[in-house]
Design a protein around this motif. Structure first.
Motif, short mmCIF file in Angstrom:
data_model
loop_
_atom_site.label_atom_id
_atom_site.label_comp_id
_atom_site.label_asym_id
_atom_site.label_seq_id
_atom_site.Cartn_x
_atom_site.Cartn_y
_atom_site.Cartn_z
N THR A 99 0.83 -1.20 0.00
CA THR A 99 0.00 0.00 0.00
C THR A 99 0.87 1.26 0.00
N LEU A 100 0.27 2.38 -0.33
CA LEU A 100 1.00 3.65 -0.33
C LEU A 100 1.46 4.01 1.07
N ALA A 101 0.64 3.71 2.06
CA ALA A 101 1.02 4.01 3.45
C ALA A 101 2.24 3.19 3.86
N ARG A 102 2.23 1.90 3.57
CA ARG A 102 3.37 1.05 3.93
C ARG A 102 4.62 1.45 3.16
N ALA A 103 4.42 1.90 1.92
CA ALA A 103 5.55 2.28 1.09
C ALA A 103 6.23 3.56 1.54
N THR A 104 5.63 4.28 2.50
CA THR A 104 6.34 5.43 3.08
C THR A 104 7.40 4.95 4.07
N LYS A 105 7.34 3.68 4.44
CA LYS A 105 8.28 3.14 5.42
C LYS A 105 9.27 2.13 4.82
N VAL A 106 8.79 1.32 3.86
CA VAL A 106 9.63 0.29 3.26
C VAL A 106 9.43 0.27 1.75
N ALA A 107 10.38 -0.35 1.05
CA ALA A 107 10.32 -0.45 -0.41
C ALA A 107 9.82 -1.84 -0.79
N PHE A 108 8.86 -1.90 -1.70
CA PHE A 108 8.29 -3.17 -2.12
C PHE A 108 8.84 -3.61 -3.48
N THR A 109 8.96 -4.92 -3.64
CA THR A 109 9.32 -5.47 -4.94
C THR A 109 8.11 -5.40 -5.86
N LYS A 110 8.31 -5.80 -7.11
CA LYS A 110 7.16 -5.97 -7.99
C LYS A 110 6.32 -7.13 -7.44
N PRO A 111 5.02 -7.18 -7.73
CA PRO A 111 4.16 -8.24 -7.19
C PRO A 111 4.59 -9.62 -7.66
N PHE A 112 4.44 -10.61 -6.78
CA PHE A 112 4.68 -11.99 -7.21
C PHE A 112 3.36 -12.71 -7.45
N MET A 113 2.25 -12.11 -7.01
CA MET A 113 0.92 -12.63 -7.34
C MET A 113 -0.13 -11.60 -6.93
N TYR A 114 -1.39 -11.86 -7.32
CA TYR A 114 -2.50 -10.99 -6.96
C TYR A 114 -3.56 -11.80 -6.21
N VAL A 115 -4.16 -11.17 -5.21
CA VAL A 115 -5.22 -11.81 -4.44
C VAL A 115 -6.38 -10.82 -4.29
N GLY A 116 -7.47 -11.29 -3.70
CA GLY A 116 -8.60 -10.42 -3.43
C GLY A 116 -9.20 -10.79 -2.08
N ALA A 117 -9.85 -9.84 -1.45
CA ALA A 117 -10.47 -10.09 -0.15
C ALA A 117 -11.83 -10.75 -0.33
N LEU A 209 -13.90 -8.85 -3.16
CA LEU A 209 -14.14 -7.48 -2.70
C LEU A 209 -12.99 -6.52 -3.00
N SER A 210 -11.91 -7.05 -3.52
CA SER A 210 -10.78 -6.20 -3.89
C SER A 210 -9.84 -7.00 -4.78
N LYS A 211 -8.91 -6.32 -5.43
CA LYS A 211 -7.84 -6.99 -6.17
C LYS A 211 -6.55 -6.34 -5.72
N GLU A 212 -5.71 -7.14 -5.09
CA GLU A 212 -4.51 -6.57 -4.48
C GLU A 212 -3.27 -7.38 -4.84
N PRO A 213 -2.16 -6.71 -5.07
CA PRO A 213 -0.91 -7.42 -5.32
C PRO A 213 -0.28 -7.87 -4.00
N LEU A 214 0.53 -8.89 -4.06
CA LEU A 214 1.36 -9.31 -2.92
C LEU A 214 2.81 -9.15 -3.34
N ALA A 215 3.64 -8.66 -2.42
CA ALA A 215 5.04 -8.39 -2.76
C ALA A 215 5.92 -8.60 -1.55
N TYR A 216 7.21 -8.74 -1.80
CA TYR A 216 8.21 -8.75 -0.73
C TYR A 216 8.58 -7.30 -0.42
N ALA A 217 9.21 -7.09 0.74
CA ALA A 217 9.59 -5.73 1.12
C ALA A 217 11.02 -5.72 1.66
#
Length: 259
Positions: A99-117, A209-217
């Motif tokens: 998320t943008l909020a988390r990315a203010t603290k750590v750097a994320f890789t490109k997504p390795f997959m996508y999930v949804g809630a 309910l959403s489409k979200e990427p998953l990534a390493y940080a």
């Protein structure tokens, strides 16, 4: 001549590159990975007492490609980012959304997959659909610090959001045990965790309910590791090892027979 030597000296000085996180990993001979204590199918302790899961096994493959050993550091969900930011871990491997909020603290890789809630409830109970979960006063279980915790007020504006500290299995336990009417979490995690219960215990509703990427940080002072990790994801995508991992751990329950 003096001016030329000065220019050469400046060029040599600017060409010097300080050792980064990747260099430190290679020198120490181990990749330190922050993982979630219990979050199948991405990270969990199996019946043989072995740390495993989709994100964990990909991190091990990273270490193998680096030529170092992997060391897993267990944390509850809300302890993952602090562990990375404090330097205890080199990289964070979990089902985390960049998320943008988390990315203010750590750097994320490109997504390795996508999930949804998805939402879920106790099988055979009074809450039989997503619309039932949206009723005023319904108690919705979410993980503390998760993207589901932020999404829940939007999806369930009249509900009572109840946050649980720990792994995703706590949400299913809460719903099955009557501590919450419904739960909200990533579809892949819910499907994997629900398979550990008796058939019919958990009813998972189909609406995504959403489409979200998953990534390493990694930390922002570890851009060398970030570059390497992105190349690893590209390489694993091309050689099929990433898809094989997801096919085994995430899109099926094949792993349950062995773990």
């Amino acid at each position: 001549m003096t001016a030329a030597l000065a220019i050469m000296g400046q060029a040599a000085s600017s060409a010097k590159v300080e050792a980064g996180t990747l260099d430190e990993i290679l020198k120490r001979g181990e990749l330190r990975v922050a993982v979630q204590t219990q979050g199948p199918p991405f990270s969990f302790m199996d019946k043989n007492g072995k740390r495993t899961g989709s994100a964990v096994e990909l991190a091990k493959l990273m270490a193998d490609k680096m030529g170092v050993k992997v060391v897993y550091l267990d944390f509850d969900w809300d302890g993952l980012l602090p562990a990375l930011m404090s330097g205890k871990a080199d990289i964070l491997a979990a089902d985390m959304t960049p998320t943008l909020a988390r990315a203010t603290k750590v750097a994320f890789t490109k997504p390795f997959m996508y999930v949804g809630a998805v939402a879920f409830a106790k099988g055979g109970g009074a809450f039989k659909s997503l619309e039932d979960c949206k009723k005023p006063g319904a108690t919705i279980a979410v993980l503390l610090g998760s993207s589901g915790e932020k999404l829940a007020p939007t999806v369930f504006p009249q509900g009572k959001i109840k946050s649980f500290k720990g792994g995703g299995t706590l949400l299913l336990d809460a719903v099955a045990g009557g501590q919450a009417d419904c739960g909200l979490n990533d579809n892949s995690a819910v499907a994997a965790q629900a398979s550990a219960y008796d058939p019919g215990t958990i009813a998972i509703f189909p609406e995504l309910l959403s489409k979200e990427p998953l990534a390493y940080a990694v930390r922002y002072d570890s851009l060398d590791l970030l570059t390497w990790a992105n190349l690893f994801i590209d390489t694993a995508t091309l050689d099929g090892s990433l898809q094989a991992n997801l096919d085994y751990w995430v899109t099926s329950a094949k792993w349950k027979a062995e773990h």
